[in-house]
Write an enzyme that holds these catalytic residues in place. Structure first.
Site, short mmCIF file in Angstrom:
data_model
loop_
_atom_site.label_atom_id
_atom_site.label_comp_id
_atom_site.label_asym_id
_atom_site.label_seq_id
_atom_site.Cartn_x
_atom_site.Cartn_y
_atom_site.Cartn_z
N SER A 1 0.84 -1.20 0.00
CA SER A 1 0.00 0.00 0.00
C SER A 1 0.88 1.25 0.00
O SER A 1 1.61 1.51 0.96
CB SER A 1 -0.89 0.01 1.24
N HIS B 1 -1.23 -1.28 -4.15
CA HIS B 1 -2.52 -0.92 -3.57
C HIS B 1 -2.54 0.60 -3.38
O HIS B 1 -1.64 1.18 -2.77
CB HIS B 1 -2.67 -1.65 -2.24
N ASP C 1 -4.60 3.77 -2.04
CA ASP C 1 -5.68 4.14 -1.12
C ASP C 1 -6.15 5.57 -1.37
O ASP C 1 -5.48 6.54 -1.00
CB ASP C 1 -5.18 4.04 0.33
N MET D 1 -8.64 8.51 -0.45
CA MET D 1 -9.48 8.91 0.70
C MET D 1 -9.99 10.32 0.48
O MET D 1 -9.22 11.21 0.11
CB MET D 1 -8.63 8.88 1.98
N HIS E 1 -8.22 1.43 -4.21
CA HIS E 1 -9.18 1.23 -3.10
C HIS E 1 -9.81 2.59 -2.81
O HIS E 1 -9.18 3.46 -2.22
CB HIS E 1 -8.41 0.69 -1.89
N MET F 1 -11.91 4.92 -0.88
CA MET F 1 -12.61 5.20 0.38
C MET F 1 -13.26 6.58 0.20
O MET F 1 -12.82 7.60 0.74
CB MET F 1 -11.62 5.17 1.54
N MET G 1 -11.92 -5.50 4.94
CA MET G 1 -11.10 -4.58 5.74
C MET G 1 -10.86 -5.22 7.11
O MET G 1 -11.81 -5.57 7.81
CB MET G 1 -11.82 -3.24 5.94
N ASP H 1 -6.99 -6.22 3.99
CA ASP H 1 -6.32 -4.92 4.05
C ASP H 1 -6.36 -4.36 5.47
O ASP H 1 -7.43 -4.06 5.99
CB ASP H 1 -7.05 -3.96 3.08
C1 DX5 Z 1 -6.38 1.79 5.51
C2 DX5 Z 1 -5.90 1.47 4.12
C3 DX5 Z 1 -4.85 0.43 4.09
C4 DX5 Z 1 -3.56 0.79 4.79
C5 DX5 Z 1 -2.85 -0.47 5.17
O1 DX5 Z 1 -7.47 2.63 5.45
O2 DX5 Z 1 -6.98 1.00 3.33
O3 DX5 Z 1 -4.59 0.01 2.76
O4 DX5 Z 1 -2.72 1.57 4.01
O5 DX5 Z 1 -1.74 -0.14 5.96
P1 DX5 Z 1 -1.16 -1.12 7.07
O6 DX5 Z 1 -0.71 -2.36 6.36
O7 DX5 Z 1 -0.06 -0.33 7.67
O8 DX5 Z 1 -2.29 -1.43 8.03
ZN ZN Z 2 -6.56 0.04 1.36
#
Ligand code: DX5
Ligand code: ZN
Length: 228
Positions: free
Chosen positions: A8, A33, A35, A37, A67, A69, A138, A176
């Site tokens: 990620s 990956h 993320d 947000m 991903h 969010m 998750m 994740d």
């Molecule tokens: C959290 C993200 C994850 C995060 C994972 O909201 O969706 O992808 O980056 O990070 P670690 O592996 O550090 O929990």
């Molecule tokens: Zn994620």
């Protein structure tokens, strides 16, 4: 199913993202990956299409596992397609139009996936499984890297493995949040085959971290095929 490691980039150093990502890719990583947000669906804000376009150019061979969010993600499918996503994951909790959103992702020829938060039951997504190339479970409350895995979420992966078999489907199952070398074997035992890891890859020596993840995965695969 193929075992895939998806580092990620949220946990990479944003000031030298290109070099961090290339260091991970140099050890055989195929998926990244990503993320996204929006500060609404989750309290945090990360990055969007301009950053992802640059990542696409920096590591053209990576499969970008986006991903989202984000609230009502259907608004942005074209944007993420344009900046190089290979797969788009939307949260079941983030839209009232889950069917239409997954269909729209497939219509632009991307892999479609649905994510569920720790408190969301598998039954909420049962009606859309036929539309999914992957389901993301998750294992932390989304929003931040570096949290601890919530063990109660692992049972949902086992439920999904069962449902997949029952219905003759073939979606991947991604986990994740909070996955580390120390709990990876337990995670693989549940049946998850796409493993996201952020802080456990990008904090410390990136090459060594990727190597140790891949070693554990290869060993698990070997033990598992012996048992079959
Ligand atoms: C959290 C993200 C994850 C995060 C994972 O909201 O969706 O992808 O980056 O990070 P670690 O592996 O550090 O929990
Ligand atoms: Zn994620």
């Amino acid at each position: 199913m193929e075992l895939i490691l998806a580092p990620s980039m949220l946990s990479a150093n944003f000031a030298h993202m290109e070099s961090d990502l290339k260091r991970a890719m140099s050890q055989g990583v195929k998926w990244l990956h990503v993320d996204v947000m929006d500060g609404h669906f989750v309290p945090n804000i990360s990055f969007g299409p301009p950053v992802i376009s640059s990542v696409r150019e920096a590591v053209p061979d990576a499969m970008l596992d986006v991903h989202m969010m984000v609230k009502e993600p259907s608004r942005f499918i074209e944007d993420y397609k344009a900046c190089g996503a290979g797969q788009i994951t939307v949260h079941a909790e983030a839209t009232t139009q889950l069917f239409g959103t997954l269909q729209a992702i497939r219509e632009v020829d991307l892999r479609a996936a649905v994510a569920i938060n720790p408190a969301t039951p598998v039954s909420d997504i049962e009606p859309v499984l036929e539309l999914c190339d992957m389901v993301l479970v998750m294992s932390v409350v989304p929003g931040y890297g570096g949290q601890s895995l919530i063990p109660e979420t692992l049972d949902k992966i086992k439920q999904l493995v069962h449902l997949r078999e029952q219905r003759g489907l073939s979606f991947d199952i991604e986990i994740d949040g909070g996955v580390k070398q120390s709990n990876l074997e337990e995670v693989l035992d549940t049946g998850a085959n796409v493993i996201v890891a952020g802080s456990a890859i990008f904090k410390g020596n990136i090459e060594e971290n990727v190597r140790s993840f891949r070693e554990i995965m290869a060993r698990w695969r070997e033990d598992h095929s012996k048992a079959e």
